[in-house]
Design a protein around this motif. Structure first.
Motif, PDB file in Angstrom:
ATOM      1  N   CYS A 144      27.088  65.278  67.953  1.00  0.00           N
ATOM      2  CA  CYS A 144      27.943  65.300  66.760  1.00  0.00           C
ATOM      3  C   CYS A 144      29.426  65.307  67.111  1.00  0.00           C
ATOM      4  CB  CYS A 144      27.596  66.516  65.907  1.00  0.00           C
ATOM      5  SG  CYS A 144      28.502  66.587  64.334  1.00  0.00           S
ATOM      6  N   ASN A 145      29.802  66.078  68.124  1.00  0.00           N
ATOM      7  CA  ASN A 145      31.217  66.227  68.465  1.00  0.00           C
ATOM      8  C   ASN A 145      31.802  65.036  69.207  1.00  0.00           C
ATOM      9  OD1 ASN A 145      31.960  68.880  67.457  1.00  0.00           O
ATOM     10  ND2 ASN A 145      30.523  69.708  68.946  1.00  0.00           N
ATOM     11  N   PHE A 146      31.009  64.378  70.044  1.00  0.00           N
ATOM     12  CA  PHE A 146      31.578  63.356  70.920  1.00  0.00           C
ATOM     13  C   PHE A 146      31.078  61.932  70.655  1.00  0.00           C
ATOM     14  CE2 PHE A 146      31.617  67.385  73.387  1.00  0.00           C
ATOM     15  CZ  PHE A 146      32.997  67.550  73.422  1.00  0.00           C
ATOM     16  N   SER A 147      29.992  61.784  69.877  1.00  0.00           N
ATOM     17  CA  SER A 147      29.492  60.438  69.568  1.00  0.00           C
ATOM     18  C   SER A 147      29.716  60.047  68.120  1.00  0.00           C
ATOM     19  CB  SER A 147      27.998  60.339  69.897  1.00  0.00           C
ATOM     20  OG  SER A 147      27.805  60.480  71.279  1.00  0.00           O
ATOM     21  N   THR A 148      30.333  60.936  67.355  1.00  0.00           N
ATOM     22  CA  THR A 148      30.727  60.632  65.983  1.00  0.00           C
ATOM     23  C   THR A 148      32.135  61.184  65.772  1.00  0.00           C
ATOM     24  OG1 THR A 148      30.095  62.671  64.805  1.00  0.00           O
ATOM     25  CG2 THR A 148      28.319  61.151  65.377  1.00  0.00           C
ATOM     26  N   GLU A 149      32.703  60.857  64.631  1.00  0.00           N
ATOM     27  CA  GLU A 149      34.028  61.385  64.273  1.00  0.00           C
ATOM     28  C   GLU A 149      33.920  62.487  63.228  1.00  0.00           C
ATOM     29  OE1 GLU A 149      36.909  60.767  65.647  1.00  0.00           O
ATOM     30  OE2 GLU A 149      36.045  59.323  67.051  1.00  0.00           O
ATOM     31  N   ALA A 150      32.721  63.063  63.070  1.00  0.00           N
ATOM     32  CA  ALA A 150      32.506  64.079  62.046  1.00  0.00           C
ATOM     33  C   ALA A 150      33.396  65.306  62.241  1.00  0.00           C
ATOM     34  CB  ALA A 150      31.034  64.498  62.025  1.00  0.00           C
ATOM     35  N   THR A 151      33.650  65.674  63.511  1.00  0.00           N
ATOM     36  CA  THR A 151      34.510  66.839  63.785  1.00  0.00           C
ATOM     37  C   THR A 151      35.910  66.407  64.252  1.00  0.00           C
ATOM     38  OG1 THR A 151      33.567  66.974  66.020  1.00  0.00           O
ATOM     39  CG2 THR A 151      32.563  68.351  64.319  1.00  0.00           C
ATOM     40  N   GLU A 152      36.221  65.120  64.047  1.00  0.00           N
ATOM     41  CA  GLU A 152      37.562  64.570  64.289  1.00  0.00           C
ATOM     42  C   GLU A 152      38.010  64.713  65.743  1.00  0.00           C
ATOM     43  OE1 GLU A 152      39.981  66.547  61.314  1.00  0.00           O
ATOM     44  OE2 GLU A 152      39.515  64.957  59.868  1.00  0.00           O
ATOM     45  N   VAL A 153      37.131  64.344  66.664  1.00  0.00           N
ATOM     46  CA  VAL A 153      37.477  64.456  68.081  1.00  0.00           C
ATOM     47  C   VAL A 153      38.666  63.570  68.436  1.00  0.00           C
ATOM     48  CG1 VAL A 153      35.776  62.690  68.754  1.00  0.00           C
ATOM     49  CG2 VAL A 153      36.553  64.371  70.436  1.00  0.00           C
ATOM     50  N   SER A 154      38.787  62.402  67.827  1.00  0.00           N
ATOM     51  CA  SER A 154      39.898  61.492  68.138  1.00  0.00           C
ATOM     52  C   SER A 154      41.236  62.033  67.646  1.00  0.00           C
ATOM     53  CB  SER A 154      39.642  60.108  67.522  1.00  0.00           C
ATOM     54  OG  SER A 154      38.530  59.497  68.132  1.00  0.00           O
ATOM     55  N   LYS A 155      41.215  62.827  66.574  1.00  0.00           N
ATOM     56  CA  LYS A 155      42.451  63.432  66.072  1.00  0.00           C
ATOM     57  C   LYS A 155      42.821  64.672  66.884  1.00  0.00           C
ATOM     58  CE  LYS A 155      42.001  61.790  61.297  1.00  0.00           C
ATOM     59  NZ  LYS A 155      41.872  62.194  59.861  1.00  0.00           N
ATOM     60  N   LYS A 156      41.818  65.404  67.328  1.00  0.00           N
ATOM     61  CA  LYS A 156      42.096  66.609  68.110  1.00  0.00           C
ATOM     62  C   LYS A 156      42.529  66.270  69.534  1.00  0.00           C
ATOM     63  CE  LYS A 156      39.106  69.576  65.374  1.00  0.00           C
ATOM     64  NZ  LYS A 156      37.867  70.366  65.283  1.00  0.00           N
ATOM     65  N   PHE A 157      41.997  65.161  70.054  1.00  0.00           N
ATOM     66  CA  PHE A 157      42.384  64.706  71.390  1.00  0.00           C
ATOM     67  C   PHE A 157      42.853  63.253  71.296  1.00  0.00           C
ATOM     68  CE2 PHE A 157      39.090  67.956  72.066  1.00  0.00           C
ATOM     69  CZ  PHE A 157      39.771  68.846  72.880  1.00  0.00           C
TER      70      PHE A 157
ATOM     71  N   ARG B 233      28.859  63.270  58.581  1.00  0.00           N
ATOM     72  CA  ARG B 233      29.492  64.434  57.943  1.00  0.00           C
ATOM     73  C   ARG B 233      28.434  65.344  57.319  1.00  0.00           C
ATOM     74  NH1 ARG B 233      33.158  60.277  56.772  1.00  0.00           N
ATOM     75  NH2 ARG B 233      32.399  59.954  54.645  1.00  0.00           N
ATOM     76  N   TYR B 234      27.403  64.746  56.732  1.00  0.00           N
ATOM     77  CA  TYR B 234      26.290  65.563  56.234  1.00  0.00           C
ATOM     78  C   TYR B 234      25.576  66.241  57.402  1.00  0.00           C
ATOM     79  CZ  TYR B 234      26.745  63.459  51.593  1.00  0.00           C
ATOM     80  OH  TYR B 234      27.203  63.074  50.370  1.00  0.00           O
ATOM     81  N   PHE B 235      25.429  65.521  58.506  1.00  0.00           N
ATOM     82  CA  PHE B 235      24.836  66.067  59.732  1.00  0.00           C
ATOM     83  C   PHE B 235      25.629  67.293  60.181  1.00  0.00           C
ATOM     84  CE2 PHE B 235      24.296  66.417  64.269  1.00  0.00           C
ATOM     85  CZ  PHE B 235      23.007  65.990  64.547  1.00  0.00           C
ATOM     86  N   ARG B 236      26.954  67.171  60.229  1.00  0.00           N
ATOM     87  CA  ARG B 236      27.844  68.265  60.646  1.00  0.00           C
ATOM     88  C   ARG B 236      27.706  69.477  59.733  1.00  0.00           C
ATOM     89  NH1 ARG B 236      33.528  66.781  58.808  1.00  0.00           N
ATOM     90  NH2 ARG B 236      32.443  67.279  56.863  1.00  0.00           N
ATOM     91  N   ASP B 237      27.698  69.231  58.425  1.00  0.00           N
ATOM     92  CA  ASP B 237      27.720  70.336  57.464  1.00  0.00           C
ATOM     93  C   ASP B 237      26.391  71.070  57.375  1.00  0.00           C
ATOM     94  OD1 ASP B 237      30.329  69.710  56.900  1.00  0.00           O
ATOM     95  OD2 ASP B 237      29.858  68.498  55.130  1.00  0.00           O
ATOM     96  N   TYR B 238      25.300  70.452  57.825  1.00  0.00           N
ATOM     97  CA  TYR B 238      23.998  71.100  57.750  1.00  0.00           C
ATOM     98  C   TYR B 238      23.970  72.382  58.567  1.00  0.00           C
ATOM     99  CZ  TYR B 238      19.082  72.076  58.685  1.00  0.00           C
ATOM    100  OH  TYR B 238      17.877  72.703  58.826  1.00  0.00           O
TER     101      TYR B 238
END
Length: 388
Positions: free
Chosen positions: A172-185, A134-139
């Protein structure tokens, strides 16, 4: 803390003034002015102190969060660049120490576990949900945009563009859940495909598999699309190393025109193709671009041919300052837009005509996706996606 102490001291002084005023009043003096000023002075001191404290706390917290973001990005960059080599060297050194049994046990287990990456690896939801991502995403920040639903009864191959230097948005988008890929798809399992050589590196392979990363080779893709049920989405950075060599700020170009292997795989398994474009991927690093025919480009192409990756000379910002050079990427927004899936029929033996047809459809869909969203993410209406 000093601010609170000062406020408390002000409160005590106010209370003393109030008591003195009451004593004076009992002796016949006027009590209205001193008592009132003491009361109001005390309240103002407390309010002012609290405001100062909240302001200082907020500033410190904001600074700490920014540093955590920088560190989270740097640890991933270093993992990407040196973790595999470093762990290999450490294990080799361990053979020469009293701890040699640890290295023997690991390599013994590695021999039995060698084919696990080809079967989708060992995804860990705990690792994918680490706070560090999440820190990675927000940077940057990084954002995942969904344009269409994906059916869980189908399998998919996402074509990810452009590669950039490191594919930060893809990770970030597909190897972590930082951008909530599992909730969006919901119901879709993403597998980011990367160089098979990374899975020959001890420890690094475990780290990659925990995020749902797999080797980008035919055996792995065949397994995931035919023996792993439905709802699988394999993300392939189609341009690969060749595309990374042209990555630079301000340039939107993809290496795609002669890349048709992913279309053939999609046809053989009846997996739908999903064009995906990541706006801002090329903005986070600056690179020295060697001209065609130069010695630098010759070296890069030789590495690409025999090793599978092309060494790039690039830089970002420094660890402590954005005005210095370093390995930390620049904090530029990255927005990954997942387009509409292209329905692909299952053809066990697709002809070259079939491959060319669906490849042309894919290229057209990617350009349309780029043109539809480019102005939303800071590009001018006149910007054209260069397809090489």
């Amino acid at each position: 803390m000093k601010t609170l102490i000062a406020a408390y001291s002000g409160v005590l002084r106010g209370e003393r003034r109030t008591k003195a005023a009451r004593n004076e009043s009992s002796n016949g003096g006027s009590s209205l002015s001193p008592q009132g000023s003491g009361r109001w002075g005390t309240g103002s001191s407390i309010l002012s102190a609290l405001q100062d404290l909240f302001s200082i706390t907020w500033l410190n917290r904001s600074k700490v969060e920014k540093q955590l973001q920088v560190i989270s990005v740097l640890q991933w960059v270093l993992s990407f660049l040196v973790l595999g080599v470093a762990c290999s060297a450490i294990l080799m050194y361990t053979f020469c120490t009293d701890c040699w049994l640890i290295a023997v046990l690991y390599f013994t287990w590695l021999a039995f576990d060698w084919n696990t990456p080809k079967k989708g690896g060992r995804r860990s939801q705990w690792v994918r949900n680490w706070a560090v991502w999440r820190y990675f995403r927000d940077y940057f920040p990084i954002q995942l945009v969904k344009t269409h639903n994906l059916l869980t009864t189908r399998n998919y191959i996402f074509g990810y563009h452009p590669h950039g230097i490191m594919g930060l948005g893809a990770f970030c988008n597909f190897s972590t859940e930082a951008t909530e890929v599992s909730k969006k798809f919901p119901g879709i399992r993403p597998y980011l495909a990367t160089l098979a050589g990374n899975f020959r590196m001890p420890v690094l392979r475990e780290y990659l598999m925990s995020g749902g990363i797999c080797p980008v080779n035919r055996d792995t893709i065949d397994y995931l699309l035919s023996k792993n049920g439905s709802g699988n989405a394999i993300i392939i950075v189609v341009g690969g190393a060749a595309e990374s060599l042209s990555s630079m700020p301000g340039k939107n170009a993809v290496t795609l025109r002669n890349r048709k292997g992913f279309v053939k795989l999609a046809l053989r398994h009846g997996a739908d193709l999903v064009p995906t474009y990541s706006f801002g991927e090329n903005e986070v690093y600056k690179q020295v671009i060697f001209e065609e025919g130069s010695w630098g480009r010759w070296v890069q192409k030789k590495f690409q041919k025999y090793i599978g990756f092309a060494p790039c000379i690039f830089h970002g910002r420094g660890l402590f300052s954005s005005d210095t050079w370093g390995l930390v990427p620049y904090s530029k927004p990255i927005t990954t837009v997942v387009g509409e899936p292209i329905t692909i029929p299952k053809l066990e033996h697709p002809t070259q005509q079939d491959i060319d047809l669906y490849h042309a459809m894919y290229m057209e869909a990617l350009v349309k996706l780029f043109d539809k969203h480019k102005t939303k993410f800071g590009l001018p209406e006149t910007e054209v996606l260069e397809v090489n």
